[in-house]
Design a protein around this motif. Sequence first.
Motif, short mmCIF file in Angstrom:
data_model
loop_
_atom_site.label_atom_id
_atom_site.label_comp_id
_atom_site.label_asym_id
_atom_site.label_seq_id
_atom_site.Cartn_x
_atom_site.Cartn_y
_atom_site.Cartn_z
N LEU A 1 -31.80 66.74 -99.30
CA LEU A 1 -31.36 68.10 -99.06
C LEU A 1 -29.87 68.24 -99.31
O LEU A 1 -29.42 69.19 -99.96
CB LEU A 1 -31.71 68.52 -97.63
CG LEU A 1 -31.43 69.97 -97.25
CD1 LEU A 1 -32.23 70.93 -98.11
CD2 LEU A 1 -31.75 70.18 -95.77
N PHE A 2 -29.09 67.28 -98.83
CA PHE A 2 -27.65 67.29 -99.06
C PHE A 2 -27.34 67.23 -100.55
O PHE A 2 -26.51 68.00 -101.06
CB PHE A 2 -26.99 66.12 -98.33
CG PHE A 2 -25.53 65.95 -98.66
CD1 PHE A 2 -24.59 66.83 -98.14
CD2 PHE A 2 -25.11 64.93 -99.50
CE1 PHE A 2 -23.23 66.69 -98.47
CE2 PHE A 2 -23.77 64.78 -99.81
CZ PHE A 2 -22.83 65.66 -99.30
N ARG A 3 -27.98 66.34 -101.28
CA ARG A 3 -27.73 66.21 -102.71
C ARG A 3 -28.05 67.50 -103.45
O ARG A 3 -27.30 67.94 -104.32
CB ARG A 3 -28.54 65.05 -103.28
CG ARG A 3 -28.00 63.70 -102.84
CD ARG A 3 -28.90 62.54 -103.15
NE ARG A 3 -29.34 62.53 -104.53
CZ ARG A 3 -30.37 61.84 -104.97
NH1 ARG A 3 -31.07 61.09 -104.14
NH2 ARG A 3 -30.73 61.87 -106.23
N VAL B 1 -25.56 65.38 -88.23
CA VAL B 1 -24.25 65.93 -87.85
C VAL B 1 -23.59 66.58 -89.07
O VAL B 1 -23.03 67.68 -88.98
CB VAL B 1 -23.36 64.83 -87.23
CG1 VAL B 1 -21.91 65.30 -87.13
CG2 VAL B 1 -23.89 64.41 -85.87
N GLY B 2 -23.65 65.91 -90.19
CA GLY B 2 -23.04 66.46 -91.41
C GLY B 2 -23.71 67.75 -91.87
O GLY B 2 -23.03 68.73 -92.20
N LEU B 3 -25.04 67.77 -91.86
CA LEU B 3 -25.76 69.00 -92.24
C LEU B 3 -25.47 70.13 -91.27
O LEU B 3 -25.31 71.28 -91.66
CB LEU B 3 -27.26 68.74 -92.34
CG LEU B 3 -27.74 67.86 -93.49
CD1 LEU B 3 -29.25 67.64 -93.40
CD2 LEU B 3 -27.36 68.45 -94.84
N GLU B 4 -25.40 69.79 -89.99
CA GLU B 4 -25.10 70.81 -88.98
C GLU B 4 -23.72 71.42 -89.23
O GLU B 4 -23.54 72.64 -89.16
CB GLU B 4 -25.16 70.19 -87.59
CG GLU B 4 -24.95 71.19 -86.48
CD GLU B 4 -25.08 70.60 -85.09
OE1 GLU B 4 -25.30 71.39 -84.17
OE2 GLU B 4 -24.94 69.37 -84.93
N ALA B 5 -22.76 70.59 -89.56
CA ALA B 5 -21.40 71.09 -89.83
C ALA B 5 -21.39 71.97 -91.08
O ALA B 5 -20.71 73.00 -91.10
CB ALA B 5 -20.43 69.92 -89.99
N MET B 6 -22.13 71.57 -92.11
CA MET B 6 -22.21 72.39 -93.33
C MET B 6 -22.80 73.76 -93.02
O MET B 6 -22.31 74.78 -93.48
CB MET B 6 -23.04 71.67 -94.40
CG MET B 6 -22.35 70.48 -95.01
SD MET B 6 -23.41 69.42 -96.06
CE MET B 6 -24.68 70.46 -96.66
N ALA B 7 -23.87 73.75 -92.23
CA ALA B 7 -24.53 75.02 -91.88
C ALA B 7 -23.63 75.90 -91.03
O ALA B 7 -23.63 77.13 -91.18
CB ALA B 7 -25.84 74.74 -91.15
#
Length: 140
Positions: free
Chosen positions: A99-101, A20-26
């Motif tokens: 990936l986030f880091r 969910v967090g990665l999706e929001a960043m993208a």
Amino acid sequence: MALLNESQSSIEMRLTQAAVGLEAMALQMAKEAGVNRNKRNGEKIQSRLARIQASVPIDFLDDHWPQECADSYNGIKHANRTMPDFELIYRNYTQCVLLFRLWVAARLGISSDLLKSRVEMDSKMQCLIQNNGAKKVKLW
């Protein structure tokens, strides 16, 4: 960010929250890049994960990773999908965290060479490489 220190959640919940967090960043990245709102809103999660993957200067995930991670996420989220096995969920979660880091470090201006040298020493990355969850680290 709080997810990275959360030790009480199940691995399924951790992967769900990471995706969910990665999706929001993208989605935010697409907005910043001027992608049309209708196109942004109709985009699938694997496309959004691919955008994040392409934005980091370190190539460590296979090309099929966005689809695999999206399938794991959707398998957890939807009752009519196949629940992924524990090992895959854990691998996808670890990949999302790394990936986030890397994304954060790159956005902060850390050089690609320094990122590469640090991630090569990272214990999570070494575990992924040994278990075929990551390619040997290289710059794009």
